[in-house]
Write a protein that holds these residues in place. Structure first.
Motif: not given
Lengths: 153, 747
Positions: A136-139
């Motif tokens: 989610p944080r990569i996105r």
């Protein structure tokens, strides 16, 4: 054999079938590129080969001679690449082991597509596993670099 | 903060003072010079965890291993807060393995809950000594001096920087714990704040040092072919072809000791080479024959079939009993029963196990990505016949752990080989080694049966399970789970059902069983939380309402009268009660954030589950779609009540990551044995969740609480798989009772 990594030329006596990964790690001590699977399925060893995200664990030395390799250590001199900065703004890493590979894939994506859709992001990052679950944080970090921070989850 | 710095043993001199938790708290009372630590990266020693350089840099020891939870940041941030250190002037120093620190075994989601108070004491002790040193310097009473952001300030406005006080502070008397003034929560500067992890810059620039990044002069590389089945030994081998591979130096038999596997190496044949690639190539050229063993016929499918039949067919050992289940079942108008099963799982951390070891002069030095440096020290010492004091274990960053790296078998391999070869040896496991030679998460077969009254309320709950025990890894006579294992959801169900019985069957182990992130809660939450959902639907009631009814009134649970030795994750039940109000609240809080009950298109559904594990209360709600046999998880929402939290951002990260780990369990995870050997070998046939399988919507919520801190690393996992399976039922009417879901749907 010769190879060019992060703008520097090197010579090695390793066998031609040696995967680039082991030259980077064992010989050049560029250890930011990581071993995760040895089979080009986890993405931890992702480098840029002539600008293309490439799994170093399956790229034999014999195929590298005429190309330019960029590793995480060469992405920026001081960690100031926009993707690296976005990674820090979003506190993406947990254990951190896969993150160099993730950053190399993300930076290649954004170099070729400054405005990726969510599907573009998933597609470009689908070869990079994160066992900690930082997806989610990569996105969010990639969207942020693309100027879509408001979508960040 | 840019590198993993290590303390030398010389720093561990006699200490004084004992904190409430039994940890040594003191510094070097009255022996200022002894406090000058060895090594150029260390300063004046204020106590076991805090040193101060004369330039004002505060060095805080991280004694727990960093595998992604952020613990190298969170515990030091507690120390810095109580100490009034300026976080920008703090350096975190990774500890070697040493019993002086208390437990360094970084698993069980217990770093914060077991060391929060200790770290506050360490910080407060240092602050007290700095204030005393300033008072002495100025010749004023200590109560006129107070530390604030790296200075001690006198009431008249004079200041001294911490660095100026380093030597004098180290010479101060160590205060008794009772004399320490701890901050009130309103005074917290860092506790409760989102500090970025200290390794963030190094990780994003590739400079972070993991296990395989350690190199020593003259180091050689080993790759080991191991017995494919537990208990196998080398029957015969031919290493000639391997020796001919360029760069190969030697082929070495690595014998395994007799007895339970424990933390020892399994038997193998090692290829020693000048570099990694030569070692791998040489190993492929080996020809090894293995002896059979009592485990070489193990077939996991047949084994689970047999366990499933056993738990369905007959009574087992009773672990917990209330009322008369058999009478209630016999009298019931409606009886519901279901069988569930879950497979073996592998940890598959991104960084496979790796260790560098050097043996010389009757000493061994180890560099390892280990969750448990003291166990590594003990296991290596035993393997080499050395005193523990002759073994130094340096801890690198861990590329994931999840319980795998609590077991130091890979460090024992490196130590044995280093002793044999006479040079530093790196043992780096390939991914295939990692998948095929894990300490596997237990498979499990469960049978659940309940009686419902006319309103659909449960009047009886019967639960039976059979799962190979972790205990067998250390004692081969152990054949079934104990109450401690059953305390992970199955035996500790919080239900207000008048008649309840929990039973256990034998399940002899045929591989090394180990703990994996949230351990037995994984199968048991899947069985229990699926079955509650089944009962809700059988009763024609809303699952959330039904969960609250099953949990019943607000109360603290008492398991003792029902004959169950609830282990409560190692903490006294009086200190950390099992509080049904908090359990219901974490479910209500979560459901309020989602459109529970919304009208959905065909093929979509929501599911929930709620558990208490590692002393935290967690609920997860998932939304799925199923179309043309393709299952997609659309949303996952999690809420945790973990009591006091130190670094909320890292707690959110653990809940997000815990749910995604649970997503892998739900959708994908399965290890099979055939003829004693693991069939899977790498991420292509042991897949874990990738980004495109991860829901676009992931939310986590922290329930505000000032209760004692509880676990965070593992509790996000257990409710995830049942929430997804329950959502699949809501979407399709199809009840999935066997994981992973990839057996039933395209994922």
């Amino acid at each position: 054999m010769k190879l060019k990594v992060n703008g520097r030329s090197y010579e090695t006596e390793a066998d031609a079938d040696t995967p680039l990964l082991w030259i980077l790690r064992d010989e050049l001590k560029l250890t930011g590129t990581r071993y995760g699977c040895g089979d080009a399925i986890c993405g931890a060893c992702t480098v840029h080969f002539n600008g293309v995200p490439t799994r170093a664990c399956r790229l034999p030395l014999s195929a590298v001679a005429d190309g330019e390799v960029t590793t995480i250590e060469g992405l920026s001199a001081d960690g100031s690449h926009p993707v690296q900065e976005a990674w820090r703004r979003h506190n993406v890493p947990q254990c951190g082991f896969c993150q160099a590979g993730q950053i190399m894939s993300a930076s290649a994506l954004l170099a070729g597509n400054a405005q990726p859709t969510d599907d573009d992001i998933d597609s470009a990052m689908s070869g990079n596993i994160c066992r900690c679950g930082t997806y989610p944080r990569i996105r969010a970090a990639i969207r942020d670099v693309a100027g879509r921070g408001e979508d960040a989850s | 903060m840019n590198s993993v710095v290590h303390l030398s043993r010389r720093r561990f001199l006699a200490l004084t003072g004992v904190s409430a938790s039994g940890l040594l708290l003191g510094g070097f009372a009255g022996v200022a010079n002894a406090a000058r630590a060895g090594g150029d990266a260390t300063g004046q020693r204020l106590n076991l965890f805090v040193s101060l350089r004369e330039d004002g840099t505060v060095e805080i020891i991280a004694h727990r291993s960093e595998m992604g939870t952020g613990i190298r940041t969170s515990l030091p941030q507690v120390v810095a807060d109580e100490m009034e250190a300026d976080w920008r002037r703090v350096t975190v120093v990774q500890a070697i393995g040493d019993a002086a620190y208390g437990s360094q075994n970084t698993d069980g989601s217990r770093s914060i809950r077991n060391f929060y108070t200790t770290m506050r004491h360490m910080g407060a002790t240092a602050r007290h000594m700095l204030e005393a040193a300033a008072a002495e310097h100025w010749g004023v009473p200590q109560d006129q001096c107070s530390a604030r952001q790296h200075q001690v300030i006198h009431s008249d406005g004079r200041t001294l920087d911490f660095g100026e006080l380093a030597v004098a502070a180290a010479g101060q008397k160590v205060p008794q714990p009772a004399a320490l003034m701890l901050k009130s929560p309103a005074q917290f500067r860092y506790i409760g704040r989102d500090l970025p992890i200290v390794d963030l810059h190094d990780i994003t620039t590739g400079k972070a040092v993991f296990g395989a990044d350690v190199t020593l002069p003259g180091m050689v590389y080993a790759s080991i072919e191991r017995t494919p089945h537990l208990g196998g030994r080398i029957a015969a081998y031919d290493g000639a072809a391997a020796r001919k591979v360029g760069g190969v130096l030697d082929v070495v038999e690595l014998k395994a000791p007799q007895g339970a596997p424990g933390f020892n190496n399994v038997e193998g044949l090692a290829v020693i080479a000048r570099n990694t690639w030569s070692a791998i190539k040489g190993r492929k050229a080996l020809d090894v024959k293995w002896t059979p063993s009592e485990h070489s016929d193990h077939d996991s499918e047949a084994y689970l079939d047999a366990l499933q039949e056993k738990v369905r067919a007959g009574a087992g050992t009773v672990a917990r009993e209330r009322g008369d289940v058999d009478a209630a079942l016999a009298a019931a108008g409606k009886v519901v029963e279901a069988s569930y099963r879950t497979p073996y799982l592998a940890h598959a951390p991104m960084e496979p196990p790796v260790t560098v070891a050097r043996v010389a002069d009757e000493r061994c030095e180890v560099w390892a990505c280990t969750q448990n440096p003291q166990a590594t020290q003990s296991a290596v010492a035993e393997a080499l016949g050395l005193d523990k004091k002759a073994v130094t274990v340096h801890v690198t960053l861990l590329g994931g752990g999840f319980g795998r790296k609590s077991k130091p078998d890979y460090s024992v391999e490196a130590a044995r080989l280093a002793a044999h070869v006479g040079k530093p040896v790196q043992v780096a496991w390939t991914r295939e080694d990692d998948i095929r030679h894990d300490y596997y998460h237990s498979c499990s077969a469960m049978f659940l049966k309940a009686a419902l009254d006319d309103a659909g309320n449960a009047t009886a709950w019967l639960a039976r399970q059979a799962s190979p025990p972790i205990g067998a890894t250390f004692d081969t006579t152990v054949t079934q789970l104990d109450d401690g294992n059953l305390s992970q959801t199955f035996g500790s169900v919080p239900f207000a059902v008048p008649n309840l019985r929990v039973e256990s069957h034998e399940a002899p182990a045929h591989t090394r069983i180990g703990w994996l992130r949230s351990v037995y809660n994984i199968p048991f939450a899947f069985g229990v939380c699926s079955f509650v959902d089944e009962l809700a639907h059988a009763a024609g009631r809303d699952p959330v309402e039904y969960w609250e009814a099953m949990i019943g009134d607000d109360r603290y649970l008492d398991f003792a009268p029902e004959g169950f030795a609830f282990s409560n994750y190692g903490r006294p039940i009086a200190e950390y009660p099992y509080d049904t109000a908090r359990l219901k609240n974490v479910l209500r809080t979560l459901v309020a954030t989602i459109p529970w009950g919304e009208k959905l298109p065909a093929g979509q559904g929501w599911g929930v589950a709620v558990t208490r594990s590692f002393l935290s209360y967690v609920s997860v709600a998932s939304k799925v779609s199923v179309a043309d046999g393709k299952l997609q998880v659309l949303e996952m929402h999690g809420a945790i009540d973990a009591g006091t939290v130190v670094n909320p951002d890292r707690v959110h990260a653990q809940i997000e990551g815990g749910m995604i780990f649970g997503l892998s369990v739900a959708l994908l995870g399965q290890i099979d044995f055939e003829r004693g050997a693991v069939k899977q070998s790498n991420y292509h046939d042991y897949p874990v969740a990738r980004i495109q399988q991860t829901p676009k919507v992931i939310r986590s919520h922290i329930v505000p609480s000032d209760a004692l801190p509880a676990g965070v690393g593992e509790p996000g996992v257990p409710p995830t798989a049942p929430s997804i399976a329950n959502a699949v039922f809501a979407a399709t009417g199809q009840r999935i009772r066997e994981l992973p879901l990839s057996k039933h749907f395209s994922v």
